[in-house]
Scaffold this active site. Structure first.
Site, mmCIF file in Angstrom:
data_model
loop_
_atom_site.group_PDB
_atom_site.id
_atom_site.type_symbol
_atom_site.label_atom_id
_atom_site.label_comp_id
_atom_site.label_asym_id
_atom_site.label_seq_id
_atom_site.Cartn_x
_atom_site.Cartn_y
_atom_site.Cartn_z
ATOM 1 N N ARG A 1 -12.959 -12.451 -35.346
ATOM 2 C CA ARG A 1 -13.850 -11.319 -35.620
ATOM 3 C C ARG A 1 -13.836 -10.908 -37.088
ATOM 4 O O ARG A 1 -14.840 -10.426 -37.605
ATOM 5 C CB ARG A 1 -13.457 -10.131 -34.742
ATOM 6 C CG ARG A 1 -13.891 -10.355 -33.307
ATOM 7 C CD ARG A 1 -13.571 -9.176 -32.459
ATOM 8 N NE ARG A 1 -14.300 -9.257 -31.206
ATOM 9 C CZ ARG A 1 -13.980 -8.584 -30.108
ATOM 10 N NH1 ARG A 1 -12.939 -7.772 -30.121
ATOM 11 N NH2 ARG A 1 -14.692 -8.706 -29.019
ATOM 12 N N LYS B 1 -15.502 -12.294 -12.115
ATOM 13 C CA LYS B 1 -16.191 -11.270 -11.342
ATOM 14 C C LYS B 1 -17.707 -11.369 -11.366
ATOM 15 O O LYS B 1 -18.327 -11.417 -12.430
ATOM 16 C CB LYS B 1 -15.805 -9.892 -11.873
ATOM 17 C CG LYS B 1 -14.406 -9.487 -11.448
ATOM 18 C CD LYS B 1 -14.182 -8.066 -11.852
ATOM 19 C CE LYS B 1 -12.940 -7.470 -11.213
ATOM 20 N NZ LYS B 1 -12.712 -6.133 -11.727
ATOM 21 N N GLY C 1 -14.693 -13.892 -24.107
ATOM 22 C CA GLY C 1 -13.423 -14.239 -24.740
ATOM 23 C C GLY C 1 -12.759 -15.471 -24.155
ATOM 24 O O GLY C 1 -12.287 -16.341 -24.895
ATOM 25 N N GLY D 1 -18.934 -7.198 -24.332
ATOM 26 C CA GLY D 1 -19.730 -6.254 -23.543
ATOM 27 C C GLY D 1 -21.080 -5.926 -24.180
ATOM 28 O O GLY D 1 -22.081 -5.752 -23.483
#
Ligand code: ADP
Ligand code: MG
Length: 398
Positions: free
Chosen positions: A42, A202, A355, A378
């Site tokens: 990042r 998920k 990630g 997100g």
């Protein structure tokens, strides 16, 4: 070529920055190992904007959040290690202010000359940050005369350092933010055929993105923990696999909608099962209708890898998010490796987010063969759900 849509916001290239002080919101929310940055992706991603501003004669004042200190000073969540990592990359000093606002921050900024760089302490050490408190936002803004938002990974948050400061300063986008938006916009208006590959733990994390992309998709490939829920919705007995019972209706709905829109839905036909949810579990490859009652599906099988690879091969646009199995354990990493290779080999425009998916690409050394690796997390998912991100909306239009 794809129709390139012009980024609608002003960027650092559209304004004169020489002699100005730029407050730059970056996303340096990196993993730390003690006092060291464990993964500097990042920080590296912010270099184009930092170089541009610095070389154009601006004073560069960086701010970021790191972790979730919840409005308190937490020593293990200081931004100081990120300033040290940046210093190594730039090969010149980066001043560090132990506060984000107030006299010590002011002194750090005042000591800069044109082209120099400073970093402020973690904005989330202040409870006002996440409340988007106007007094705090104004104090941050008072350090500079231009706001640059380059923290794409935090652009879905309405916080003081992502949105609040834009009320007090001219506000433009950084080059990373621009690059992320341009790449993700190409997924919303894709060159076709367009395939999406979804995995990970998920269904609930990603179902909204898949629903929103569905009208544009030619194929949807689902693996990983997500696929267990889809297979269960189709009536397969998944043994002790991780299945999200409360997401069965959502999975059924997506299956029906894919059919209606003639989107080819590709699910695993075989899986690698383990007898325990353990790295050293015994493993077997079975067809999806042969999963033993007390075993768990932990990866897609070799036949599925072949089908997924074929489904990716001839496409013009590829989006991949989420490992196809428990890829952090070697025995269950083959599905993810196979798909990573297929994505890397694609001639189309490829985007990978998430990630764990990016970590898998790096382990395989394939990260430089991807069109765009989103550092967005997100924020990228919300963008692909069609939401307006407040950290982008607050910037000046062209
Ligand atoms: P990303 O970070 O790329 O967005 P996610 O965080 O959504 O991916 O999902 C990664 C997690 O999903 C990993 O921890 C992995 O172990 C888990 N996972 C993948 N496949 C399975 C499976 N079949 N059963 C249980 N967990 C799985
Ligand atoms: Mg993850």
């Amino acid at each position: 070529m794809a129709a390139t849509t012009r980024f609608p916001k002003k960027t650092v290239r559209d304004v004169s920055v020489a002699g100005r002080t730029a407050l730059v919101r970056v996303d340096f929310n990196v993993p730390l190992h003690g006092q060291r940055v464990a993964d500097d992706t990042r920080i590296r991603a912010a270099l184009p904007t930092i170089h541009h501003l610095s070389e154009s004669g601006a004073r560069v004042v960086l701010c970021s959040h790191l972790g979730r200190p919840k409005g308190k000073r937490v020593s293990g969540m200081s931004c100081r290690p990120t300033a040290a990592a940046l210093e190594e990359m730039l090969r010149r000093p980066v001043a560090f202010s132990p506060d984000a606002v107030g006299p010590r921050a002011r002194r750090t900024v005042d000591a800069l000359i044109a082209g120099e760089v400073a970093m402020l302490e973690n904005t989330r050490f202040y409870p006002e940050e996440e409340r988007n408190d106007p007094v705090f936002a104004r104090a941050l803004a008072s350090l500079a005369d231009l706001f640059v938002n380059d923290g794409f990974g935090a652009a879905h948050r309405s916080h003081a350092s992502t949105v609040g400061v834009a009320a007090y300063l001219p506000a433009v986008a950084g080059l990373l933010l621009e690059r992320e938006v341009e790449a993700l916009t190409r997924l919303l208006r894709p060159e076709r055929p367009f395939v999406a590959i979804a995995g990970g733990a998920k269904v609930s994390d990603k179902i909204d993105v898949l629903s929103h992309l569905l009208p544009q998709l030619d194929r949807l490939l689902i693996g990983g923990g997500m696929a267990n829920t889809f297979l269960a919705a189709l009536g397969f007995d998944m043994g002790r696999s991780v299945v999200e019972r409360d997401q069965l209706p959502a999975a059924e709905h997506l299956i029906a909608e894919a059919k209606e829109r003639a989107v080819e839905l590709v699910l695993p036909v075989d899986v690698v099962v383990g007898n325990f949810y353990l790295e050293q579990a015994d493993t077997r490859v079975v067809q999806v209708d042969q999963i033993p009652a007390d075993w768990l599906a932990m990866d897609i099988g070799p036949l599925s890898v072949e089908r997924f690879t074929d489904a990716i091969a001839d496409t013009r646009t590829v989006f991949w998010n989420g490992p196809l199995g428990v890829a952090e354990w070697a025995a269950f990493a083959n599905g993810t490796s196979g798909v990573a290779k297929a994505v890397a080999a694609s001639q189309g425009f490829t985007v990978v987010g998430g990630g764990d998916s990016i970590a898998a690409l790096k382990r395989l050394g394939l990260d430089d063969r991807i069109g765009h690796i989103s550092t967005g997390g997100g924020a990228a998912l919300e963008f692909l759900e069609g939401k307006v991100l407040p950290g982008i909306a607050c910037l000046e239009d062209r």
